[in-house]
Scaffold this motif. Structure first.
Motif, PDB file in Angstrom:
ATOM      1  N   ARG A  17       0.916  -1.445  -0.041  1.00 30.47           N
ATOM      2  CA  ARG A  17      -0.059   0.029  -0.109  1.00 30.47           C
ATOM      3  C   ARG A  17       0.889   1.396   0.009  1.00 30.47           C
ATOM      4  NH1 ARG A  17      -0.269  -1.808   5.019  1.00 30.47           N
ATOM      5  NH2 ARG A  17      -2.155  -3.029   4.429  1.00 30.47           N
ATOM      6  N   VAL A 116     -12.697   0.090   8.009  1.00 28.88           N
ATOM      7  CA  VAL A 116     -13.485  -0.707   8.544  1.00 28.88           C
ATOM      8  C   VAL A 116     -14.392  -1.351   7.049  1.00 28.88           C
ATOM      9  CG1 VAL A 116     -15.938  -0.848   9.434  1.00 28.88           C
ATOM     10  CG2 VAL A 116     -14.084   0.045  10.703  1.00 28.88           C
ATOM     11  N   LEU A 117     -14.512  -0.400   6.034  1.00 31.74           N
ATOM     12  CA  LEU A 117     -15.381  -0.815   4.971  1.00 31.74           C
ATOM     13  C   LEU A 117     -14.637  -1.095   3.428  1.00 31.74           C
ATOM     14  CD1 LEU A 117     -18.141   1.905   5.234  1.00 31.74           C
ATOM     15  CD2 LEU A 117     -18.438  -0.505   5.901  1.00 31.74           C
ATOM     16  N   ASP A 119     -11.826  -3.153   1.264  1.00 28.80           N
ATOM     17  CA  ASP A 119     -10.445  -4.099   1.090  1.00 28.80           C
ATOM     18  C   ASP A 119      -9.914  -3.797  -0.119  1.00 28.80           C
ATOM     19  OD1 ASP A 119     -10.976  -6.268   3.079  1.00 28.80           O
ATOM     20  OD2 ASP A 119     -13.017  -6.696   2.177  1.00 28.80           O
ATOM     21  N   ARG A 168     -18.718  -0.366  -1.865  1.00 28.48           N
ATOM     22  CA  ARG A 168     -18.827  -0.758  -0.611  1.00 28.48           C
ATOM     23  C   ARG A 168     -19.523   0.561  -0.286  1.00 28.48           C
ATOM     24  NH1 ARG A 168     -15.271  -4.420   1.738  1.00 28.48           N
ATOM     25  NH2 ARG A 168     -15.470  -6.169   0.234  1.00 28.48           N
ATOM     26  N   GLN A 261     -13.770   0.450  17.387  1.00 32.64           N
ATOM     27  CA  GLN A 261     -12.627  -0.492  17.627  1.00 32.64           C
ATOM     28  C   GLN A 261     -11.574  -0.168  16.674  1.00 32.64           C
ATOM     29  OE1 GLN A 261     -14.299  -4.426  16.971  1.00 32.64           O
ATOM     30  NE2 GLN A 261     -15.631  -3.872  18.553  1.00 32.64           N
ATOM     31  N   GLN A 264      -9.830   3.071  18.499  1.00 26.93           N
ATOM     32  CA  GLN A 264      -9.034   2.528  19.660  1.00 26.93           C
ATOM     33  C   GLN A 264      -7.698   2.053  19.180  1.00 26.93           C
ATOM     34  OE1 GLN A 264     -11.338  -0.034  22.298  1.00 26.93           O
ATOM     35  NE2 GLN A 264      -9.240  -0.804  22.989  1.00 26.93           N
ATOM     36  N   ALA A 265      -7.714   1.428  18.155  1.00 21.11           N
ATOM     37  CA  ALA A 265      -6.417   0.908  17.557  1.00 21.11           C
ATOM     38  C   ALA A 265      -5.565   1.936  17.114  1.00 21.11           C
ATOM     39  CB  ALA A 265      -6.614  -0.112  16.553  1.00 21.11           C
TER      40      ALA A 265
ATOM     41  N   THR B  13     -21.346  -3.804   3.884  1.00 23.98           N
ATOM     42  CA  THR B  13     -20.141  -5.124   3.602  1.00 23.98           C
ATOM     43  C   THR B  13     -19.058  -4.591   4.501  1.00 23.98           C
ATOM     44  OG1 THR B  13     -21.136  -5.574   1.737  1.00 23.98           O
ATOM     45  CG2 THR B  13     -19.045  -6.347   2.078  1.00 23.98           C
ATOM     46  N   LEU B  14     -18.631  -5.046   5.462  1.00 23.74           N
ATOM     47  CA  LEU B  14     -17.489  -4.973   6.311  1.00 23.74           C
ATOM     48  C   LEU B  14     -16.184  -5.287   5.631  1.00 23.74           C
ATOM     49  CD1 LEU B  14     -18.658  -5.591  10.048  1.00 23.74           C
ATOM     50  CD2 LEU B  14     -18.770  -3.281   8.787  1.00 23.74           C
ATOM     51  N   ALA B  15     -15.089  -4.613   5.646  1.00 21.28           N
ATOM     52  CA  ALA B  15     -13.850  -5.056   5.244  1.00 21.28           C
ATOM     53  C   ALA B  15     -13.373  -6.384   5.947  1.00 21.28           C
ATOM     54  CB  ALA B  15     -12.911  -4.356   5.474  1.00 21.28           C
ATOM     55  N   ARG B  16     -12.732  -7.192   5.140  1.00 19.84           N
ATOM     56  CA  ARG B  16     -12.084  -8.533   5.752  1.00 19.84           C
ATOM     57  C   ARG B  16     -11.407  -8.364   7.256  1.00 19.84           C
ATOM     58  NH1 ARG B  16      -8.380 -10.519   1.964  1.00 19.84           N
ATOM     59  NH2 ARG B  16      -7.256  -9.179   2.820  1.00 19.84           N
ATOM     60  N   ARG B  17     -10.678  -6.981   7.147  1.00 20.65           N
ATOM     61  CA  ARG B  17      -9.918  -7.007   8.240  1.00 20.65           C
ATOM     62  C   ARG B  17     -10.824  -6.611   9.747  1.00 20.65           C
ATOM     63  NH1 ARG B  17      -9.537  -2.485   5.362  1.00 20.65           N
ATOM     64  NH2 ARG B  17      -7.745  -3.047   4.516  1.00 20.65           N
ATOM     65  N   ALA B  18     -11.997  -6.234   9.484  1.00 14.16           N
ATOM     66  CA  ALA B  18     -12.888  -6.007  10.595  1.00 14.16           C
ATOM     67  C   ALA B  18     -13.118  -6.935  11.382  1.00 14.16           C
ATOM     68  CB  ALA B  18     -14.250  -5.305   9.919  1.00 14.16           C
ATOM     69  N   GLU B  19     -13.047  -8.359  10.659  1.00 12.25           N
ATOM     70  CA  GLU B  19     -13.097  -9.444  11.810  1.00 12.25           C
ATOM     71  C   GLU B  19     -12.079  -9.633  12.983  1.00 12.25           C
ATOM     72  OE1 GLU B  19     -13.188 -12.920   8.946  1.00 12.25           O
ATOM     73  OE2 GLU B  19     -14.572 -11.976   7.837  1.00 12.25           O
ATOM     74  N   MET B  21     -10.760  -7.228  14.206  1.00 11.04           N
ATOM     75  CA  MET B  21     -10.957  -5.778  15.086  1.00 11.04           C
ATOM     76  C   MET B  21     -12.023  -6.314  16.171  1.00 11.04           C
ATOM     77  SD  MET B  21     -10.632  -3.173  12.177  1.00 11.04           S
ATOM     78  CE  MET B  21     -11.775  -2.346  12.707  1.00 11.04           C
ATOM     79  N   ASN B  22     -11.640  -6.568  17.378  1.00 14.62           N
ATOM     80  CA  ASN B  22     -12.586  -6.963  18.441  1.00 14.62           C
ATOM     81  C   ASN B  22     -12.229  -5.890  19.703  1.00 14.62           C
ATOM     82  OD1 ASN B  22     -13.519  -9.387  17.216  1.00 14.62           O
ATOM     83  ND2 ASN B  22     -11.461  -9.927  17.372  1.00 14.62           N
ATOM     84  N   PRO B  23     -13.431  -6.037  20.444  1.00 14.86           N
ATOM     85  CA  PRO B  23     -13.447  -5.070  21.666  1.00 14.86           C
ATOM     86  C   PRO B  23     -12.016  -5.430  22.380  1.00 14.86           C
ATOM     87  CG  PRO B  23     -15.367  -5.975  21.406  1.00 14.86           C
ATOM     88  CD  PRO B  23     -14.571  -6.755  20.417  1.00 14.86           C
ATOM     89  N   SER B  24     -11.426  -4.685  22.900  1.00 12.03           N
ATOM     90  CA  SER B  24     -10.327  -4.844  23.570  1.00 12.03           C
ATOM     91  C   SER B  24     -10.537  -5.572  24.809  1.00 12.03           C
ATOM     92  CB  SER B  24      -9.379  -3.369  24.099  1.00 12.03           C
ATOM     93  OG  SER B  24      -8.726  -3.667  25.163  1.00 12.03           O
ATOM     94  N   GLN B 136      -2.964  -5.002  18.618  1.00  9.49           N
ATOM     95  CA  GLN B 136      -4.166  -4.062  18.235  1.00  9.49           C
ATOM     96  C   GLN B 136      -4.063  -3.275  17.024  1.00  9.49           C
ATOM     97  OE1 GLN B 136      -5.965  -2.872  21.948  1.00  9.49           O
ATOM     98  NE2 GLN B 136      -7.299  -4.290  21.923  1.00  9.49           N
ATOM     99  N   ALA B 137      -3.042  -2.540  17.222  1.00 11.47           N
ATOM    100  CA  ALA B 137      -2.926  -1.616  16.032  1.00 11.47           C
ATOM    101  C   ALA B 137      -2.424  -2.276  14.810  1.00 11.47           C
ATOM    102  CB  ALA B 137      -1.613  -0.687  16.592  1.00 11.47           C
ATOM    103  N   PRO B 140      -5.371  -4.739  12.032  1.00  8.55           N
ATOM    104  CA  PRO B 140      -6.225  -3.918  10.953  1.00  8.55           C
ATOM    105  C   PRO B 140      -5.365  -4.313   9.707  1.00  8.55           C
ATOM    106  CG  PRO B 140      -6.217  -2.440  12.588  1.00  8.55           C
ATOM    107  CD  PRO B 140      -5.423  -3.440  12.772  1.00  8.55           C
ATOM    108  N   MET B 141      -3.931  -4.306   9.676  1.00  9.18           N
ATOM    109  CA  MET B 141      -3.306  -4.725   8.302  1.00  9.18           C
ATOM    110  C   MET B 141      -3.203  -6.109   7.959  1.00  9.18           C
ATOM    111  SD  MET B 141      -2.961  -1.468   7.446  1.00  9.18           S
ATOM    112  CE  MET B 141      -4.356  -0.773   8.342  1.00  9.18           C
TER     113      MET B 141
END
Lengths: 401, 401
Positions: A17, A116-117, A119, A168, A261, A264-265, B13-19, B21-24, B136-137, B140-141
Motif C-alpha cells: 500500500r 472498516v469498509l 478491502d 462498498r 474498535q 481505539q487501535a 459490507t465490512l472489510a475483511r480486516r474488521a473480523e 478488530m475486536n473489543p479490547s 491491536q494496532a 487491521p493490516m
C-alpha cells in the motif's frame, strides 16, 4: 542460521500500500505558493480572524481548574460523554449520543471508515471532482476509487446506479463542496437517497462546511433522511478552529462498534483535554452567536471575489460558479489552457490557485481550478485577480503565436 | 438497472480486516474492575498526582496570548518544528529534527508503522508476552504476529534468528515492559542489535516508560545503537500527561517519508495547540525537575507492592518480579490456577488485576497476571494484596477438594 539461507531482502520492505501513498500534490503546491509576497487563493485554511481565542483561553482555565487531572488522563475511545451529547443535540435530526464517535479531526473519520469498509480492490464511489483528502485517506486500504458523473446539482444518480455493482459505499460532500463549492440540490438529495435505498448502497456523508451558509441553510443532510444507511462526518475545524483536531462521526449500529474498535487501535482516543475545552466553549449556545460572524465574513469575501472575477475576467472565456457558502469557488479556463501549466506563470505574477486536476478520481478536466476566497483580504483578492487575469491574457497570447 | 442484477449484499459490507478488530479484552476487563469499591491493580493509568496541571495552565495562557491564531490553525503534518527540535535534543543520541514525526500518542505511531510496513499475511515478530495495544494496532493490516521466546532479560535472539524469514520487523518494548515490567539487559541489547544487523531485520522500538527508572537509567536504546535499522516510538503520556495525546517517532530516511504520508492521510497533523503547549512546558528543562518526582512516587509504590506481596503471599507458590521502573509488575499463580478464571473471584473480594493471557501472540501462560502499582494508594495496595491472597487461598482450597 547461515546468511545465504535468508531471502534476498533489503532491510526495510514496505507494504504494498505504500506505493499508493504519495506526497499530497496539494501540499507540494502550497509550499510553492506560500512564498512571501504571493497572494494565495490556493490554501484551504479558515480565516484565523474567526478563531475564538478568548473563549478558548477561558475554557482552558476553567477545564484545568475544575478537573485538571481528569482532563489530562486517558479517557474513553468513544469520546467525552458531554461532548457526544452536545453533538447529538446540535445535529438537526434525531441522533443518539451513543451513535456519536469523537475523532481526531474529520480526516480521521475517513481513515476509520476506510479501515472498516474497504478491502483491497473494493470499489468506492466518489463525486467528480471530489475531496482529495478523502482519496488520500482511502488509498492505504487499496480500493478502486470510481468517479461518478456529477453536475452543478451534485451526483448523477443514473450513473450511480450504473456503477453500483460491488461498491462498498458512496462518498459525498453535499454542502459547499471542497473543491467546487457546489451544493447538492433538494431534488438531487431526494433522488440520491431513494436510489441509495433501492441499491442498498451505503453513503458516507462528509459535512465540514455545512454551517458556513451565506443566505440560507443548505437542504437537510442525507443522514437525516437515511440514518441507517449513512455514516455522517462532522468537524469543529471550520466553526471553531482546526488546530484542536476535533471532529466526529455519527454511525448506525451496524457499523458503530467496528468504527470504535478501529478508533481505539488508531490513537486510543482523541485528546481528552481538547474535548473538554470544546465542550466548555460550546455551552450556552456559543455557536449560535459565533457562526453568524464567520458566515458574514466569508460572504463578504465571496462577494469580493465574484466582483473581482466579473471585473478582471471580462472578455476572457473564463467560467466560474457562485457558491452559497463554504470557502471555495470553482473556475474553468478558456479552451487551450491547462491549469497545471498555468500555475507557475501565475506564481511568477504573484498569485496562486490549486489546479483542479488533483481532485478527480478518473479523467481530470485540466481546465479547472479551485479558488479559496477566505484566506486573502479583499484588497488582496482584487490585486490577485488582476494578476490572474494578466496571466491568462499572456498565456492566451502565447498560445495564439 | 434491475435489482436482481445486483450482487446479493447486505447494506453494509465490512472489510475483511474488521473480523480481526475486536473489543479490547483489556477495556472489557477494566469496565468490570472500575466498579466503585474495587481496588484496581488492573488499569494502566499514570497517577494523576503526577500531572503538572499548573504548568499546563500557564502554558495554555502563554500559547494563546503569544500566537493564538497560529496555535489554532492547520499545521504541518510533521509536527511543530520547535517541538521536533526539543525531542531531538532530549533523546540521548544524535537525532536530526527532520527524522522526528509528532504523533497523536505513540499508539498512532504503531498504526502508522503497521500501515507502511505490513501487508496481509506479513510476519511481525513480537516479544512473549507483548504489549496488547501493539497487537491491536497491527491487526487491521492483517499480519501474522509471531511470538519470539523471551525471558527475564528480554527476547531470545536465537529464536529470533529461527523466526526471521519473511518478517517485516521485530516489535520490542525494552524498558519496563508493558505487561511484564522487565527490562532488556545490556548484553541482550548488544546481541539483539548484532543479530538484527546480520539478519537485516528492522526493529520497531517502543519506549513509553524509559524515563520512569527508579535507581538507574536502563541501558541505551536500540535506536541509538542501530539508527538506520530502527523506528523509535516515544510518548509524552507518562512524563507529562496522556490526555494531550502526544507522542513521536524517530525514523530513518528509508521509511520517514512514507510514515509522514500515512500520518497526513490519518489525521492531517496532531493538534497544533497541544504541540505548542508541550513545547512551552518543556522549555527551561522542565522534565529535569518534574520526572524525578514521578520516579520517586512510582518507586515508593513499587516498594509498597513488593512488600505487600512478600507479606501476603507467604506460603503460596506465587512468583513475581521486581521491575526497576515503569508501572507494572508481573506475577505467576501457583500450578492449577488460571488468572482468567480467578479474576471474578478476586473482584468479588474487592480487588482486580489483568490476566496475562491477553498479552500473548501465541500460546498464553494462563497463570500470569499484570499488576499495576501506580494507580492504587499504598494503603489500597496493602488491602488489595490481602484480598488477592485470600482469593488465592480460597481457590487453592477449592481446587484441592
Amino acid at each position: 542460521m547461515k546468511p545465504h539461507d535468508l531471502p534476498p531482502t533489503s532491510q526495510w520492505t514496505l507494504a504494498r500500500r505504500a506505493e499508493r501513498m504519495n506526497p499530497s500534490v496539494l501540499r507540494e503546491i502550497l509550499k510553492v505558493t506560500e512564498r512571501p509576497g504571493i497572494i494565495s487563493f490556493a490554501g484551504g485554511l479558515p480565516s484565523p480572524r474567526t478563531f475564538p481565542v478568548d473563549a478558548f483561553a477561558q475554557a482552558c482555565e476553567q477545564v484545568l481548574r475544575s478537573d485538571g487531572p481528569g482532563a489530562l488522563q486517558y479517557a474513553a475511545s468513544e469520546g467525552y460523554r458531554p461532548l457526544r451529547e452536545m453533538v447529538a443535540r446540535l445535529l438537526p435530526w434525531q441522533v443518539d449520543p451513543d451513535q456519536v464517535l469523537i475523532t481526531t479531526g474529520s480526516q480521521q473519520g475517513l481513515d476509520l471508515v476506510a479501515k472498516v469498509l474497504l478491502d483491497e480492490g473494493s470499489r468506492v464511489l466518489v463525486e467528480t471532482p471530489t475531496y482529495l483528502g478523502a482519496l488520500q485517506a482511502f488509498a492505504p486500504m487499496e480500493p478502486q476509487a470510481v468517479g461518478i458523473a456529477s453536475d452543478a446539482e451534485g451526483i448523477d444518480v443514473a450513473d450511480l446506479a450504473r456503477q453500483r455493482a460491488g461498491a462498498r459505499f458512496l462518498y459525498v460532500l453535499p454542502n459547499f463542496q471542497n473543491p467546487t463549492g457546489r451544493t447538492m440540490s433538494e431534488a438531487r438529495r431526494q433522488a440520491l437517497v431513494q436510489t441509495a435505498r433501492e441499491l442498498a448502497l451505503p453513503i458516507v456523508e462528509d459535512n465540514p462546511y455545512g454551517d458556513l451558509w451565506f443566505d440560507m441553510p443548505p437542504p437537510a443532510s442525507l443522514a437525516s433522511r437515511h440514518p441507517e444507511g449513512t455514516i455522517y462526518l462532522g468537524s469543529f475545524s471550520k466553526v471553531l478552529a482546526p488546530g484542536l483536531r476535533l471532529g466526529y462521526l455519527v454511525a448506525p449500529s451496524a457499523v458503530f462498534p467496528k468504527l470504535l474498535q478501529a478508533k481505539q487501535a488508531a490513537d486510543l482516543h482523541s485528546p481528552s483535554f481538547n474535548q473538554r475545552m470544546v465542550a466548555e466553549v460550546l455551552r450556552d449556545g456559543f455557536l449560535d452567536r459565533h457562526v453568524p460572524t464567520i458566515r458574514a465574513l466569508y460572504k463578504a469575501q465571496r462577494d469580493a471575489m465574484l466582483a473581482a472575477l466579473a471585473r478582471e475576467m471580462q472578455g476572457l472565456d473564463v467560467q466560474w460558479n457562485a457558491p452559497e457558502g463554504g470557502m471555495f469557488l470553482w473556475a474553468r479556463l478558456p479552451a487551450g489552457l491547462d491549469a497545471v501549466r498555468l500555475l507557475p506563470q501565475a506564481v511568477e505574477r504573484g498569485v496562486a490557485f490549486v489546479p483542479g486536476a488533483a481532485f478527480y478520481a478518473g479523467e481530470a478536466d485540466t481546465r479547472t481550478l479551485r479558488l479559496s476566497f477566505v484566506t486573502a483580504s479583499v484588497e488582496e483578492i482584487d490585486r490577485g485577480m488582476a494578476a490572474l487575469a494578466a496571466t491568462l491574457r499572456a498565456a492566451l497570447a502565447a498560445a495564439r503565436t
